[in-house]
Structure formats: structure tokens, C-alpha cells
Scaffold this motif. Structure first.
Motif, PDB file in Angstrom:
ATOM      1  N   GLY A   1      -2.776  -4.196   2.424  1.00  0.00           N
ATOM      2  CA  GLY A   1      -3.660  -3.177   1.870  1.00  0.00           C
ATOM      3  C   GLY A   1      -5.018  -3.250   2.534  1.00  0.00           C
TER       4      GLY A   1
ATOM      5  N   PRO B   1       0.823  -1.214   0.000  1.00  0.00           N
ATOM      6  CA  PRO B   1       0.000   0.000   0.000  1.00  0.00           C
ATOM      7  C   PRO B   1       0.858   1.266   0.000  1.00  0.00           C
ATOM      8  CG  PRO B   1       0.231  -0.770   2.238  1.00  0.00           C
ATOM      9  CD  PRO B   1       1.111  -1.652   1.392  1.00  0.00           C
TER      10      PRO B   1
ATOM     11  N   SER C   1       1.997   0.425  -4.545  1.00  0.00           N
ATOM     12  CA  SER C   1       0.783   1.172  -4.896  1.00  0.00           C
ATOM     13  C   SER C   1       1.081   2.175  -6.014  1.00  0.00           C
ATOM     14  CB  SER C   1       0.293   1.917  -3.653  1.00  0.00           C
ATOM     15  OG  SER C   1      -0.631   2.916  -4.020  1.00  0.00           O
TER      16      SER C   1
END
Ligand code: NAD
Length: 463
Positions: free
Chosen positions: A213, A137, A164
Motif C-alpha cells: 500500500g 491495496p 482494501s
């Protein structure tokens, strides 16, 4: 990108936004599906040699730590620009990566002897899965990538890391820095949109997915992995409760509680997201926390003295605004903050919310931003029940001078990590993971290493 030990451009690029300005400041490569097949071929070829030499792998992790240590300032600059966190915090994250490489290099890969007799020997070995797909993430892109890279490589896997799309650059930079340290094909760093994560999750060459995430994406990854029976580790969201008993000194605990909630602008999976406070000290504690919130310097992370940067990206910023508006509609009181600040970038004032209770979105959902609901309780049993009345179960904390009682209470929380008189103390030698929807499996320490191995029982008749 780093693919098979070489620098590779994407077939196209996408813009990376600096959240302090709201403007695109760099282009990142967009890995195509055909390129991903090439990455997997390289990772597969590299496996043969890599899985055989444990001593070399251990030394390689130490070398990774050294190489990263030599470039802390450079990589931290990139991290602040793409993520928003203050430069000093970005440096902490990079140094954390060095520490994780070093600590992981010291872990043993045990061989258990189940039986040793004159005729038979039965032992259990830990073997790598093969290719690991790592998906990360945007809140701690570098460190959370290294949490996967270091144990996966030590165990003898090769790895493909996909950060990400909001924060691809620090991971790509890491790949570049380690290009001459790790053998070609062993560590591949690629970038692209969410679709690339889906391609990695369903790719037939991948045997293990390690994902960090949101809960929603974690479920999708699980579904994508199922037809192929890929192993998965899921480190997902949290809605951590902190329970503060009436015997604490509000002035003393206020800074710790504040930063337990607002670290990284509240964008920490295991930040305090709901604060339950004994009504006996509720008013003074709220006031002490408000003093801190009013003094915090919010701004561009590259500027000297800034303590809180912006929210990382527009969708997340809009989500924080939406949850705050919803709380307003439900009659919540804003002791501090409650609105954006500045007219460019995604800055939001540190926001303390009272007059709110369970059942309002800001309390029930993961806000992942700088807005904290603070709620009073009369009986601690009620606070425990409210803390547990959620699908989440990442971590939680209890605060009291009576350490034994606080430890008892924290053990009643349904979460993977329980803290007493602290929050966010995450260590390389202790397992980290979530109960319920907060995840499946653990990272860090021997438990995290085990997540990148499978057992082989070797049963030998001698002679
Ligand atoms: P996200 O789920 O939107 O994205 C995470 C990653 O998944 C990104 O790389 C993204 O591109 C990728 N992705 C998106 N769709 C995909 C798909 N269909 N298949 C495969 N990959 C896909 O999460 P985020 O917004 O980047 O991160 C915030 C969330 O992460 C929060 O919920 C936070 O609590 C959680 N988090 C958890 C931990 C933990 O260790 N438990 C740590 C940090 C963050």
C-alpha cells in the motif's frame, strides 16, 4: 468472508462503489473486532496440522491454481466492477494469480547443511512464522493478495487476508472459490475499513505482517508491529523515472513508454511516473506519445474495446485532479488531457504534461493516476541525479539502442528493479521490492518465500 473454512457474514456491511458509475453496486461484510479474534483462533488451530506436511501444501497450491483457472471469467467480472480496469485486463490479473500459484508451488524450501562430521551435524531449516496478516491495496487486489497467500502457505503459515475497502469483493470471491481446496482456518479472507487493517497489524496472534500500500500507511503498520516485534514486509509506493537516451526511435519506443505509464490508468506502484527524455528527441517523442493518448478508448471496463477504465475511487480521483490543477498553476503545458471526462464515474483523460520540472507536485509526488510529466535533459548524469533525488526507490528504466550503456546507467538508479528498454516486466521468479521509502523486504521467487520463514539452526551431536 471465509473464516475457518465457512462462509461468514459481517456484523454489518459497507457499500462498494463501481468507479465507472460512481454508485454503490454491492455490500461487503464489515468484520468486527470480536469476529477478528475468532478468525485468529481459527488460524491458530489450523497451524498445527498445516505446518507439518510440505508435500500437501505444495499440492494445495497447485489445486488453488486449478480452482481459480476454472472461475477466471466470474472473478474477472467482479474485479472490473469494483476496480474499474477493462475486463481483458481483469482476466489477465486472474490468470496472473493462477501463474503465481503454480510458480510458487515449484519453489524449494531448502535445508542448508553447515557442517556434517562423524560426531556433529549442523543444519539450517526454514520454519513458518505462524499466522500472517496480509493487507492489500486496490490497484491489483487479487494478484497482490496471491503474491502473499501462495508463499505464506507454502512455507507452512496460515493467513488472514484483508483487502482494501475499495476492492474487497474479488478477494472475498477468491476465499469462497478456495474454501473447499484449502483446509479450514488456513486461508481466511475478511473485509472491513482501514480500522480492520490496524486491528490486524496490532493483533497479538499475528507474527508477520505482509503489507502492500502507500508509504504513509506502511509507516503506521511498522509502528503498530514494533511493540510486539512482529516481522514486516512493506511493499510501498513509487515514483519511477524512465530515462530515454537520444539514440532511440521515438515511434518505436512511444507505445512502450505510454503503456509503461498508463497501464491500469497509471495506478501501478511501479508505473513510469516521471519521464526524462534526451532533448535531441524530446519533441518527436512527445508527439508520438500524444498520438497514442488521443486514440485511447476510455470507458467502462465492461464495454468492448475499452483500453483505460476510470480512476478507482473518489479520494484518488480528487488527488489526480488536484495535482493536475497545481501543475497548471505552475505554468505546465497540457499536450493531451488535463481534465475529467464524462459526468459520472471517475474518468480522467490520459494526460501528457510538458513545461514542468522537478519541484512541482506532479513530478515530486506519486500521482498514481493517468497524468505523466515529460521533461527534457541535456546530460544523462543530470537525469540520473534527478531520478534519484527522491525518497522513493521502487523501480526505474533506461531506454537506448546501446544496451550495455543503458545497463550501466540503470545500475546507477537507486531502486529495487532496473529495466532496460522495458518497464513493468514483473515475474514470479525475480524479487520485487523497493529501496528507501518504497519498502522493506521482497516478494516473489525464493526471496519472497524466505520472507515468510525464519531460520532454525539444528545442531546435533550424534550418538
Ligand atoms: P493504502 O495505504 O491507503 O491502503 C492499503 C491497505 O492498507 C488497505 O487495505 C487499507 O484498508 C489498509 N490500511 C489503511 N490504514 C491502515 C492502518 N492504519 N493499518 C493497517 N492497514 C491500513 O494504499 P492504497 O491507496 O490502497 O494503494 C495505493 C498505494 O499502494 C500506492 O502508493 C501504490 O504505489 C502502493 N502499491 C505498492 C505496491 C508494491 O508492490 N510496492 C503495489 C501496489 C500498490
Amino acid at each position: 468472508m471465509t473464516i475457518d473454512g465457512k462462509a461468514v457474514a459481517g456484523e454489518s456491511t459497507f457499500g462498494v462503489v463501481n468507479p465507472a458509475t460512481g454508485e454503490v453496486f454491492a455490500q461487503a461484510p464489515d468484520c468486527s473486532k470480536a469476529q477478528l479474534d475468532g478468525v485468529m483462533d481459527a488460524a491458530q488451530r489450523a497451524l498445527r496440522g498445516w505446518r507439518k506436511d510440505e508435500a500437501k501444501r505444495r499440492q494445495t497450491l497447485l489445486d488453488c491454481g486449478e480452482a481459480l483457472k476454472a472461475r477466471v471469467g466470474e472473478i474477472a467480472q467482479v474485479l472490473t466492477q469494483e476496480q474499474g480496469k477493462p475486463l481483458a485486463k481483469a482476466m489477465e490479473e486472474v490468470i496472473g494469480g493462477v501463474v503465481w500459484f503454480q510458480a510458487t508451488a515449484g519453489l524449494k524450501i531448502p535445508v542448508d547443511v553447515v557442517s556434517e562430521g562423524p560426531d556433529v551435524r549442523v543444519e539450517v531449516r526454514r520454519k513458518p512464522y505462524g499466522i500472517v496478516g496480509a493487507i492489500t491495496p486496490w490497484n491489483f487486489p487479487l494478484l497482490l493478495g496471491i503474491w502473499k497467500i501462495a508463499p505464506a502457505l507454502l512455507a507452512g503459515n496460515t493467513i488472514v487476508v484483508k483487502p482494501s475497502p475499495f476492492t474487497p469483493l474479488s478477494t472475498l470471491k477468491l476465499g469462497e472459490i478456495l474454501r473447499d481446496v484449502v483446509p479450514a482456518g488456513v486461508l481466511n479472507t475478511i473485509s472491513g475499513g482501514d480500522q480492520l487493517g490496524a486491528w490486524v497489524s496490532e493483533h497479538p496472534a499475528v507474527r508477520k505482517i505482509s503489507f502492500t500500500g502507500s508509504v504513509a500507511t506502511g509507516k503506521k503498520v511498522s509502528i503498530a508491529a514494533a511493540p510486539d516485534l512482529k516481522r514486516v514486509t512493506l511493499e510501498l509506493g513509487g515514483n519511477d523515472a524512465a530515462i530515454v537516451l537520444g539514440d532511440v526511435d521515438p515511434k518505436q519506443v512511444a507505445p512502450k513508454l505510454f503503456w509503461g505509464a498508463f497501464e491500469n490508468c497509471g495506478q501501478v506502484c511501479s508505473a513510469i511516473k516521471r519521464l526524462y527524455v534526451d532533448e535531441a528527441i524530446y519533441a518527436p517523442l512527445v508527439e508520438e506519445m500524444a498520438k497514442i493518448a488521443r486514440d485511447v478508448k476510455v470507458g467502462n471496463g465492461l464495454e468492448q474495446g475499452v483500453q483505460l477504465g476510470p480512476v478507482n475511487n473518489r479520494p484518488q480521483f480528487q488527488r489526480v485532479c488536484e495535482l493536475v490543477e497545481d501543475a497548471k498553476k505552475h505554468g505546465a503545458k497540457f499536450v493531451t488531457g488535463g481534465a475529467r471526462t464524462g459526468d459520472r464515474g471517475y474518468f480522467f483523460q490520459p494526460t501528457l504534461v510538458t513545461g514542468i520540472s522537478d519541484g512541482v507536485r506532479l513530478v515530486d509526488e506519486e500521482q498514481f493516476g493517468p497524468a505523466l510529466p515529460i521533461m527534457p535533459f541535456r546530460r544523462v548524469e543530470d537525469a540520473i541525479e534527478r531520478a534519484n533525488a527522491t525518497h522513493f526507490g521502487l523501480s526505474g528504466s533506461v531506454w537506448s539502442r546501446d544496451v550495455a550503456r543503458a545497463t550501466e546507467i540503470v545500475s546507477e538508479l537507486e531502486c529495487g528493479t532496473g529495466w532496460v528498454n522495458q518497464h513493468l516486466a514483473i515475474r514470479p521468479d525475480a524479487p520485487f521490492g523497493g529501496c528507501k521509502w518504497s519498502g522493506i523486504g521482497y516478494e516473489n521467487g525464493p526471496w519472497g518465500l524466505a520472507a515468510f520463514t525464519e531460520l532454525q539452526t539444528i545442531n546435533v551431536v550424534k550418538g
